[in-house]
Design an enzyme around this catalytic site. Sequence first.
Site, PDB file in Angstrom:
ATOM      1  N   ARG A 216      14.757  20.972  51.974  1.00 23.08           N
ATOM      2  CA  ARG A 216      14.408  19.760  52.270  1.00 23.08           C
ATOM      3  C   ARG A 216      15.368  18.997  51.156  1.00 23.08           C
ATOM      4  O   ARG A 216      15.207  19.177  49.589  1.00 23.08           O
ATOM      5  CB  ARG A 216      12.916  19.932  51.633  1.00 23.08           C
ATOM      6  CG  ARG A 216      12.069  18.416  51.128  1.00 23.08           C
ATOM      7  CD  ARG A 216      12.142  17.249  52.564  1.00 23.08           C
ATOM      8  NE  ARG A 216      10.990  15.943  51.544  1.00 23.08           N
ATOM      9  CZ  ARG A 216      10.882  15.194  52.744  1.00 23.08           C
ATOM     10  NH1 ARG A 216      11.687  15.121  53.901  1.00 23.08           N
ATOM     11  NH2 ARG A 216      10.514  14.400  52.857  1.00 23.08           N
ATOM     12  N   HIS A 218      14.004  15.524  48.970  1.00 24.77           N
ATOM     13  CA  HIS A 218      13.084  14.851  48.945  1.00 24.77           C
ATOM     14  C   HIS A 218      13.396  13.767  47.806  1.00 24.77           C
ATOM     15  O   HIS A 218      13.301  14.407  46.337  1.00 24.77           O
ATOM     16  CB  HIS A 218      12.181  15.782  48.405  1.00 24.77           C
ATOM     17  CG  HIS A 218      10.329  15.221  48.326  1.00 24.77           C
ATOM     18  ND1 HIS A 218       9.881  14.751  49.578  1.00 24.77           N
ATOM     19  CD2 HIS A 218       9.974  14.178  47.357  1.00 24.77           C
ATOM     20  CE1 HIS A 218       8.691  14.127  49.223  1.00 24.77           C
ATOM     21  NE2 HIS A 218       8.793  14.040  47.678  1.00 24.77           N
ATOM     22  N   CYS A 232       1.541   6.541  51.038  1.00 21.38           N
ATOM     23  CA  CYS A 232       3.431   7.181  51.623  1.00 21.38           C
ATOM     24  C   CYS A 232       2.081   8.095  51.931  1.00 21.38           C
ATOM     25  O   CYS A 232       1.477   8.825  51.455  1.00 21.38           O
ATOM     26  CB  CYS A 232       3.902   6.790  50.291  1.00 21.38           C
ATOM     27  SG  CYS A 232       4.028   8.121  48.815  1.00 21.38           S
ATOM     28  N   CYS A 234       4.708  10.556  50.895  1.00 18.03           N
ATOM     29  CA  CYS A 234       5.350  11.451  50.380  1.00 18.03           C
ATOM     30  C   CYS A 234       5.666  12.909  49.545  1.00 18.03           C
ATOM     31  O   CYS A 234       5.791  13.914  49.190  1.00 18.03           O
ATOM     32  CB  CYS A 234       5.676  10.527  48.887  1.00 18.03           C
ATOM     33  SG  CYS A 234       7.184   9.324  49.635  1.00 18.03           S
ATOM     34  N   ARG A 261      13.061   4.989  47.002  1.00 13.72           N
ATOM     35  CA  ARG A 261      14.220   4.262  48.273  1.00 13.72           C
ATOM     36  C   ARG A 261      15.598   3.845  46.640  1.00 13.72           C
ATOM     37  O   ARG A 261      16.136   3.281  47.682  1.00 13.72           O
ATOM     38  CB  ARG A 261      13.424   3.462  49.377  1.00 13.72           C
ATOM     39  CG  ARG A 261      13.211   3.626  50.081  1.00 13.72           C
ATOM     40  CD  ARG A 261      12.918   3.201  51.704  1.00 13.72           C
ATOM     41  NE  ARG A 261      11.923   3.568  52.201  1.00 13.72           N
ATOM     42  CZ  ARG A 261      10.937   2.990  53.178  1.00 13.72           C
ATOM     43  NH1 ARG A 261      11.555   1.701  54.502  1.00 13.72           N
ATOM     44  NH2 ARG A 261      10.282   3.415  54.137  1.00 13.72           N
ATOM     45  N   THR A 281       6.566  -2.444  54.247  1.00 16.38           N
ATOM     46  CA  THR A 281       7.866  -1.901  52.351  1.00 16.38           C
ATOM     47  C   THR A 281       8.934  -2.952  53.118  1.00 16.38           C
ATOM     48  O   THR A 281       9.855  -2.931  52.113  1.00 16.38           O
ATOM     49  CB  THR A 281       8.021  -0.282  53.647  1.00 16.38           C
ATOM     50  OG1 THR A 281       6.493  -0.284  52.960  1.00 16.38           O
ATOM     51  CG2 THR A 281       8.806  -0.055  52.025  1.00 16.38           C
ATOM     52  N   ASP A 293      16.667   0.029  52.023  1.00 15.21           N
ATOM     53  CA  ASP A 293      17.022   1.995  51.777  1.00 15.21           C
ATOM     54  C   ASP A 293      18.571   1.716  51.029  1.00 15.21           C
ATOM     55  O   ASP A 293      19.480   1.561  51.534  1.00 15.21           O
ATOM     56  CB  ASP A 293      17.147   2.499  52.881  1.00 15.21           C
ATOM     57  CG  ASP A 293      17.057   4.512  52.313  1.00 15.21           C
ATOM     58  OD1 ASP A 293      17.200   4.312  51.294  1.00 15.21           O
ATOM     59  OD2 ASP A 293      15.958   4.776  52.985  1.00 15.21           O
ATOM     60  N   ARG A 295      19.084   3.893  48.924  1.00 16.94           N
ATOM     61  CA  ARG A 295      19.609   6.151  48.660  1.00 16.94           C
ATOM     62  C   ARG A 295      21.146   6.232  49.091  1.00 16.94           C
ATOM     63  O   ARG A 295      21.669   5.992  49.477  1.00 16.94           O
ATOM     64  CB  ARG A 295      18.895   6.349  48.949  1.00 16.94           C
ATOM     65  CG  ARG A 295      17.105   6.207  48.747  1.00 16.94           C
ATOM     66  CD  ARG A 295      16.722   6.953  49.627  1.00 16.94           C
ATOM     67  NE  ARG A 295      16.137   6.997  50.226  1.00 16.94           N
ATOM     68  CZ  ARG A 295      15.117   7.321  51.079  1.00 16.94           C
ATOM     69  NH1 ARG A 295      14.052   7.925  50.619  1.00 16.94           N
ATOM     70  NH2 ARG A 295      15.010   6.412  52.359  1.00 16.94           N
TER      71      ARG A 295
END
Length: 361
Positions: A216, A218, A232, A234, A261, A281, A293, A295
């Site tokens: 994962r 995360h 959210c 998360c 993000r 968002t 985003d 990231r």
Amino acid sequence: MPLLPTPSELAARARADLRVGLPVVIGDGPGVAILAAETLTTARLDAIRSIGATVLAITDRRASTLKARAYDGDLARITLPSDADARWVRAVADPAGDLHNPMKGPLVANRGGEAALHRLAIALVKSAQLLPAALVVDIPNAAQFASEHHLTRLSPEATHHDLVIHHTLNPVAAARLPMEASEAGRLHIFRPDNGGTEHYAIEIGRPDRGQPVLTRLHSACFTGDVLGSLKCDCGPQLRTALAEMGKAGAGVLLYLNQEGRGIGLANKMRAYSLQDQGFDTVEANHRLGFEDDERDFRLGADILRRMGFDAVRLMTNNPRKVAMMEGEGVSVVERVPLITGTNRHNAHYLDVKAKKSGHLL
């Protein structure tokens, strides 16, 4: 000269300078001095305007919100009015007061001329997790100006390269960590070679390096992971992923410190405030001047390779993560859906993730 700072070290120093409100110089001959709009003070605004014509560089996302022309494509260079003060600059950069004071102009955007250093200024400010807006003034001799004022000076080419490359993550420490999900746990700490933010790998059991590992990616979410935010999914995703790895007896959860993000917790809270005004968002990120985003999922592939894995069963609803892992040479043999419950606070958020970000919910 081994004691001279590298371009990466200079960029790290520049980020710290911008966060405390110091100017940074960019250029090898003629260049610019820049200040982050978010940390601007009246005294430094007066000082930088005394040098020459000063502009406020903002992203095209923010310019669109303000109905300003982004003649440079991905950014706009806004001329400072003669009576503009530090409060005016921050109001253009920060959308917090947009609904109460929508008319900040008319904003006059520069047309023609070179915008490469303005673009680099925004990228540098953004990398410091500040609002993506920078004051920029031309200076004839960058080296002399930086020396006289004891300021950090960056090479444009080296700094651009440093901001776009992936910095290698090096293992720093690891230790056994019994957890609720599994008593057979181990926490690994990785640090990029530019001294940036550390990222973590949580290893459950003893995964076979020769087999695809349940994985994962995360992204850190202080509000969801720690505070149990209902806005959210998360927190539930984090706990569900760890629980499933515990049941399977093996897995790796990569905890990447890319809050909000990739825009940082402060900007995430600004986005939350905008969401309270009715924006979703994605819209909130755009009003702040960011992309949907920000990231960098290359981090996850790097950590996995350093841990000896080259194939994964990826727990995600985000096809972008699958594509990134494959693009970085990590084989995704299976996408494992990670579906958690909804509530009245996050239903709209999840709907936006599906419709605008392509999540498979």
